[in-house]
Design an enzyme around this catalytic site. Sequence first.
Site, mmCIF file in Angstrom:
data_model
loop_
_atom_site.group_PDB
_atom_site.id
_atom_site.type_symbol
_atom_site.label_atom_id
_atom_site.label_comp_id
_atom_site.label_asym_id
_atom_site.label_seq_id
_atom_site.Cartn_x
_atom_site.Cartn_y
_atom_site.Cartn_z
ATOM 1 N N HIS A 196 0.853 -1.200 0.000
ATOM 2 C CA HIS A 196 0.000 0.000 0.000
ATOM 3 C C HIS A 196 0.879 1.235 0.000
ATOM 4 O O HIS A 196 1.718 1.396 0.886
ATOM 5 C CB HIS A 196 -0.878 -0.014 1.252
ATOM 6 N N SER A 197 0.691 2.111 -0.998
ATOM 7 C CA SER A 197 1.326 3.431 -1.002
ATOM 8 C C SER A 197 2.847 3.267 -0.939
ATOM 9 O O SER A 197 3.435 2.633 -1.831
ATOM 10 C CB SER A 197 0.749 4.235 0.177
ATOM 11 N N TYR A 198 3.509 3.787 0.081
ATOM 12 C CA TYR A 198 4.956 3.577 0.282
ATOM 13 C C TYR A 198 5.309 2.084 0.243
ATOM 14 O O TYR A 198 6.397 1.700 -0.202
ATOM 15 C CB TYR A 198 5.346 4.208 1.620
ATOM 16 N N GLY A 229 4.558 0.040 -1.821
ATOM 17 C CA GLY A 229 4.917 -0.318 -3.198
ATOM 18 C C GLY A 229 6.419 -0.294 -3.423
ATOM 19 O O GLY A 229 6.957 -1.082 -4.206
#
Lengths: 241, 241, 241
Positions: free
Chosen positions: A73-75, A77
Amino acid sequence: MGTYVLVHGAWHTGKELEPVAAAIRAAGHQAYTPTIKGNRPGDSKSTGLDEAIRSIVDYFIENDLSDVVLVGHSYGGMIITGVADRIHDRVRRLVYWNAFVPNNGESLIDMVPPPFARMFEAIAAERGDGSVVLPFQIWREAFINDADLDTAQRAYRVLNPHPLKTLTDTIVLKVNPAELTVAKSYVNCTEDTSLPHHHPWHPRLSQKLGLFRLIQVAGSHELCFSNPARLAQAILEAGRD
Amino acid sequence: MGTYVLVHGAWHTGKELEPVAAAIRAAGHQAYTPTIKGNRPGDSKSTGLDEAIRSIVDYFIENDLSDVVLVGHSYGGMIITGVADRIHDRVRRLVYWNAFVPNNGESLIDMVPPPFARMFEAIAAERGDGSVVLPFQIWREAFINDADLDTAQRAYRVLNPHPLKTLTDTIVLKVNPAELTVAKSYVNCTEDTSLPHHHPWHPRLSQKLGLFRLIQVAGSHELCFSNPARLAQAILEAGRD
Amino acid sequence: MGTYVLVHGAWHTGKELEPVAAAIRAAGHQAYTPTIKGNRPGDSKSTGLDEAIRSIVDYFIENDLSDVVLVGHSYGGMIITGVADRIHDRVRRLVYWNAFVPNNGESLIDMVPPPFARMFEAIAAERGDGSVVLPFQIWREAFINDADLDTAQRAYRVLNPHPLKTLTDTIVLKVNPAELTVAKSYVNCTEDTSLPHHHPWHPRLSQKLGLFRLIQVAGSHELCFSNPARLAQAILEAGRD
């Protein structure tokens, strides 16, 4: 059934993804929610990206995980891209959920608009311990726009200061995601406004995956708080063969 | 609970928003549906934008309204922007629902494609009383595409000729919406094709708000007719703190 | 009630649209699912676009069809455009469902990104009989991303090799779709990734229709397999007056 490892975003820990993991387990799978180094209680806020990635590689080895649907999720990734680059034989499929997709030599900060990067650096300079936090008004309006105020406030209280170095360090990859021979999916929450509309998650970042499976779901960047069961369903549709 | 004031779009009156207001009241709030000057029975069709805005400012004062969630639809976005600029201390949050967002010195016509502006002016020239109407075929296909024919026809019959001057007058604002220190939301109906796809409502106009909360809902520009209860739910998610 | 003719896409036959037709019939309409020349068992794989269009014109005449809501999927958009150009007096409304919209002198290949065109030509060169097939991995990830693996595999097994000439022939039209005096709708599946995101179906191709009615529905390019009843509902909302 499958094995899911859910890797959280900046300011979060694995604990915030437990309701999502519970819904994945209820569908008959195994689900793990590690916390990345730098976000665990007591971790140094000068943790860098390589250490952060290595902490999840170590988690795979300690728990002898293989054939994993690895979700970021988000960071997160950044983290799953680095993990898959190092131990791709343990990964069945990568699932990016409104997540950053780096090529070799890129940092997370390279993928956000310059004003965001400047805001993060100003906040970190003021805090002085290498960490960055998110102002509540931005969190409430642009990150968790689909929740009521009580949920937004409760979620905000469990966030932890995030090590800026993990956002500014560039990633070292043997191959870029598009060339990685692992199946890939992108889960896009259609009301995610945490990145501005001229710098969207999808398709700007998703298309760096090459061939990938798109799953979309209504919701904000923080659907893990506002509707974890619905998010789990999207992750399962993204993660199946 | 909260106080909602719903400001209609061009060709409409407040009466057409009554089913939406009823659903908002059923959730425990107060809801008002004034009609803007120029759209009330008997109003002069040479009404201009400033008079139109002042009629809603006057409505606030006459009804002693404060702490208001002020919602504007389409042309109503011009009105609520002007009202908030004049009496921002009475406004708790602005909610733009597929609405125009003007900066100081802009008119509504400045925000539509040139062929639309020319069509409006040609229709007004033919009518000769300063008003403009919408051809049924455009209404049916591009404004109320999600309704059945009967609903589309019934809704069309209650429309009133709209004073063109309110669309061509430029607005006078002390501060642009992005700088206004009032919370802001944008409700975007995802099948709204009343503006063409290269001139969309969101994000082209929504991003003029600066930091804002995005709520999206399936439906056409005229969701007030095709699904007023669902629209009310979206407005409540946009309007809460 | 109405008469619907559903025209399939490349690699398909009318039989794959039967579950959609059944749901349309259950709502009280007539529904036909012809197979285009070139996709019927035994058809020559050197069939061209004009022959393909004529086979559906012939189907109208043989079955004495008039006042038809004519629906085309993907490549079927080439066919329904050609049919309406030849016998527009038999067509009540055109419904494009994630379909190509050609102007006079365009081929389908002109509307896909150059790498797709090259892939099709390479596959056809290898097969040697004028036909092209779709690799399973692309089908599974980018065409039928919303289905489970079993559905994706069952659907793949019924596909037939498609005559490349129907994709490379340019269409001959008396008028372009935007000028055609027949009502038009576009059904857009919001998770359709069969064309890449910088070459989307909607609005890139839909806007070639001029005034049209937009209906959107969650799903992949192959919603006929993953949720035929939901697709039928979208087609009915697109097809009604």
